[in-house]
Design a protein around this motif. Structure first.
Motif, PDB file in Angstrom:
ATOM      1  N   PHE A 212      54.285  42.372  43.293  1.00 34.18           N
ATOM      2  CA  PHE A 212      52.936  41.884  43.596  1.00 34.18           C
ATOM      3  C   PHE A 212      52.970  40.383  43.864  1.00 34.18           C
ATOM      4  O   PHE A 212      52.359  39.897  44.811  1.00 34.18           O
ATOM      5  CB  PHE A 212      52.005  42.210  42.419  1.00 34.18           C
ATOM      6  CG  PHE A 212      50.563  41.895  42.670  1.00 34.18           C
ATOM      7  CD1 PHE A 212      49.939  42.273  43.861  1.00 34.18           C
ATOM      8  CD2 PHE A 212      49.807  41.233  41.708  1.00 34.18           C
ATOM      9  CE1 PHE A 212      48.594  41.991  44.088  1.00 34.18           C
ATOM     10  CE2 PHE A 212      48.464  40.944  41.934  1.00 34.18           C
ATOM     11  CZ  PHE A 212      47.854  41.321  43.114  1.00 34.18           C
ATOM     12  N   GLU A 213      53.738  39.659  43.028  1.00 32.94           N
ATOM     13  CA  GLU A 213      53.836  38.212  43.217  1.00 32.94           C
ATOM     14  C   GLU A 213      54.434  37.864  44.579  1.00 32.94           C
ATOM     15  O   GLU A 213      53.935  36.978  45.277  1.00 32.94           O
ATOM     16  CB  GLU A 213      54.674  37.574  42.104  1.00 32.94           C
ATOM     17  CG  GLU A 213      54.733  36.069  42.242  1.00 32.94           C
ATOM     18  CD  GLU A 213      55.642  35.395  41.224  1.00 32.94           C
ATOM     19  OE1 GLU A 213      55.590  35.754  40.036  1.00 32.94           O
ATOM     20  OE2 GLU A 213      56.415  34.501  41.627  1.00 32.94           O
ATOM     21  N   ALA A 214      55.485  38.583  44.949  1.00 34.27           N
ATOM     22  CA  ALA A 214      56.109  38.324  46.252  1.00 34.27           C
ATOM     23  C   ALA A 214      55.132  38.615  47.383  1.00 34.27           C
ATOM     24  O   ALA A 214      55.095  37.895  48.390  1.00 34.27           O
ATOM     25  CB  ALA A 214      57.370  39.168  46.400  1.00 34.27           C
TER      26      ALA A 214
ATOM     27  N   THR B 251      49.668  45.546  36.322  1.00 36.45           N
ATOM     28  CA  THR B 251      49.938  46.457  35.206  1.00 36.45           C
ATOM     29  C   THR B 251      50.318  47.829  35.741  1.00 36.45           C
ATOM     30  O   THR B 251      49.933  48.199  36.855  1.00 36.45           O
ATOM     31  CB  THR B 251      48.709  46.585  34.273  1.00 36.45           C
ATOM     32  OG1 THR B 251      49.063  47.399  33.152  1.00 36.45           O
ATOM     33  CG2 THR B 251      47.527  47.250  34.990  1.00 36.45           C
ATOM     34  N   GLN B 252      51.090  48.551  34.934  1.00 31.08           N
ATOM     35  CA  GLN B 252      51.403  49.938  35.297  1.00 31.08           C
ATOM     36  C   GLN B 252      50.371  50.901  34.734  1.00 31.08           C
ATOM     37  O   GLN B 252      50.361  52.087  35.065  1.00 31.08           O
ATOM     38  CB  GLN B 252      52.795  50.310  34.771  1.00 31.08           C
ATOM     39  CG  GLN B 252      53.904  49.492  35.436  1.00 31.08           C
ATOM     40  CD  GLN B 252      55.289  49.991  35.066  1.00 31.08           C
ATOM     41  OE1 GLN B 252      55.536  50.361  33.917  1.00 31.08           O
ATOM     42  NE2 GLN B 252      56.199  50.010  36.030  1.00 31.08           N
TER      43      GLN B 252
ATOM     44  N   LEU C 226      43.957  41.512  40.419  1.00 31.12           N
ATOM     45  CA  LEU C 226      44.462  42.481  39.446  1.00 31.12           C
ATOM     46  C   LEU C 226      45.070  43.670  40.184  1.00 31.12           C
ATOM     47  O   LEU C 226      44.367  44.346  40.947  1.00 31.12           O
ATOM     48  CB  LEU C 226      43.312  42.931  38.541  1.00 31.12           C
ATOM     49  CG  LEU C 226      42.547  41.792  37.843  1.00 31.12           C
ATOM     50  CD1 LEU C 226      41.308  42.324  37.132  1.00 31.12           C
ATOM     51  CD2 LEU C 226      43.458  41.045  36.870  1.00 31.12           C
ATOM     52  N   HIS C 227      46.343  43.892  39.948  1.00 30.68           N
ATOM     53  CA  HIS C 227      47.028  44.965  40.670  1.00 30.68           C
ATOM     54  C   HIS C 227      47.428  46.087  39.720  1.00 30.68           C
ATOM     55  O   HIS C 227      48.089  45.848  38.710  1.00 30.68           O
ATOM     56  CB  HIS C 227      48.273  44.411  41.358  1.00 30.68           C
ATOM     57  CG  HIS C 227      49.027  45.437  42.142  1.00 30.68           C
ATOM     58  ND1 HIS C 227      48.466  46.112  43.204  1.00 30.68           N
ATOM     59  CD2 HIS C 227      50.295  45.903  42.018  1.00 30.68           C
ATOM     60  CE1 HIS C 227      49.357  46.965  43.697  1.00 30.68           C
ATOM     61  NE2 HIS C 227      50.471  46.855  43.002  1.00 30.68           N
ATOM     62  N   PHE C 228      46.981  47.286  40.025  1.00 27.41           N
ATOM     63  CA  PHE C 228      47.373  48.477  39.261  1.00 27.41           C
ATOM     64  C   PHE C 228      48.472  49.179  40.053  1.00 27.41           C
ATOM     65  O   PHE C 228      48.197  49.894  41.017  1.00 27.41           O
ATOM     66  CB  PHE C 228      46.149  49.380  39.051  1.00 27.41           C
ATOM     67  CG  PHE C 228      45.138  48.785  38.106  1.00 27.41           C
ATOM     68  CD1 PHE C 228      44.222  47.839  38.544  1.00 27.41           C
ATOM     69  CD2 PHE C 228      45.126  49.150  36.763  1.00 27.41           C
ATOM     70  CE1 PHE C 228      43.305  47.272  37.670  1.00 27.41           C
ATOM     71  CE2 PHE C 228      44.212  48.588  35.888  1.00 27.41           C
ATOM     72  CZ  PHE C 228      43.305  47.649  36.342  1.00 27.41           C
ATOM     73  N   SER C 229      49.711  48.947  39.636  1.00 31.58           N
ATOM     74  CA  SER C 229      50.838  49.367  40.469  1.00 31.58           C
ATOM     75  C   SER C 229      50.975  50.883  40.563  1.00 31.58           C
ATOM     76  O   SER C 229      51.346  51.407  41.611  1.00 31.58           O
ATOM     77  CB  SER C 229      52.136  48.734  39.963  1.00 31.58           C
ATOM     78  OG  SER C 229      52.360  49.075  38.616  1.00 31.58           O
TER      79      SER C 229
END
Lengths: 197, 197
Positions: free
Chosen positions: B34-36, B104-105, B137-140
């Motif tokens: 996500f950061e990349a 988050t996973q 906010l990323h929900f992977s």
């Protein structure tokens, strides 16, 4: 981050302080570096809710980290990286503020080797995006500090890509002197208010 | 900084990309963190002169530096410091942009332990100064990404000072989903344009 002596702030101190130079109390006479004076100024602006402006951390290239048991991670090999942006950024009345601070002991010019090509490029990008961008230039022997808008620095840099020194006369003609004070030490937002906003 | 494959940018790509989810080409499927993906997005915005937004360097406390002869300075003892601000800041159309990104996973909530008290304080300061401040906010596992305005994060944090997780329902109700795309990968400025400017 320099801790600001909160007990000494008079509650009624206005943003627009007395512009006359009070050299008997300025930061140099109190043994402070220019950088420390700017950090103290930013701490003042933050504590009075005037602006939120921080110095960015030094960019470091981390090569090796040890993770000792029962102890925090320890970086054992790392190198300084050249900054690709300026040192200070933040927000003032909704606007983006971005600047670099440089100091010299010379009396007639600021060495341009203090500025790197990608910092100049960064400033040009910020100006194009309508950010408020400038440099704070401190002549420690003269005890004079100037705010020079980024555009004028970029213009000068274009001439010979930073090989030459920037004469104090050019800075005086195109910049604005900042009257150094006690609190805050380097009241640069006064110049921003008057000339850059 | 992730290097962006410049050759692949179509010159005519508009800022407002197709909002439909193209999951077959999103960053996760290409093995990107996500950061990349955010860094690549910022590189895209910079290269197209849309915005100047950078990730701040990791704050490091340097304890010991060696200066070997004929070689650059080597940091041999240093420690990670906790960030006192958010990770990303910059300028977009003159306005100050400030955000933090978390991943988050988990499928139903974002752990609040990801946010520290002084980051929350920093965001409150930025909001008060009229900066544009939010979290991504990323929900992977779900492959869903949301922009939540800082005020709503601060409100939630006040409840129990970050002990509880923030339910996805709260995020859906108060935030805005970002349709992930190919270029840019995380087009968060679309949401800023529509809801925060």
């Amino acid at each position: 981050m320099v801790n600001y002596p909160h007990g000494l702030i008079r509650k009624s101190t206005p943003l627009r302080s007395n512009k006359s130079k009070r050299k008997t109390v300025d930061f140099a006479n109190r043994g402070m570096s220019f950088e420390a004076a700017i950090n103290a100024t930013n701490a003042y602006y933050l504590s009075r809710k005037i602006a939120v402006i921080h110095k960015k951390p030094t960019p470091i290239q981390i090569v090796k980290v040890d993770y000792p048991k029962r102890s925090r991670a320890k970086i054992v090999e790392a190198y300084f990286r050249q900054a690709s942006t300026t040192d200070y950024s933040g927000v003032y009345k909704g606007r983006y503020i971005d600047f670099e601070a440089k100091e010299t002991q010379q009396k007639t010019a600021m060495p341009m080797k203090n500025f790197h090509q990608h910092q100049i490029t960064h400033m040009a990008n910020v100006v194009e995006q309508d950010g408020i961008c400038f440099v704070l230039l401190h002549f420690s022997t003269l005890k004079e500090t100037y705010l020079l808008p980024a555009k004028l620095l970029i213009d000068f840099y274009q001439v010979d890509l930073g090989a030459k020194s920037m004469p104090l006369d050019y800075i005086k003609k195109n910049g604005f002197e900042i009257g150094l004070g006690a609190y805050p030490q380097v009241p640069y937002l006064e110049v921003v208010d008057d000339h850059l906003f």
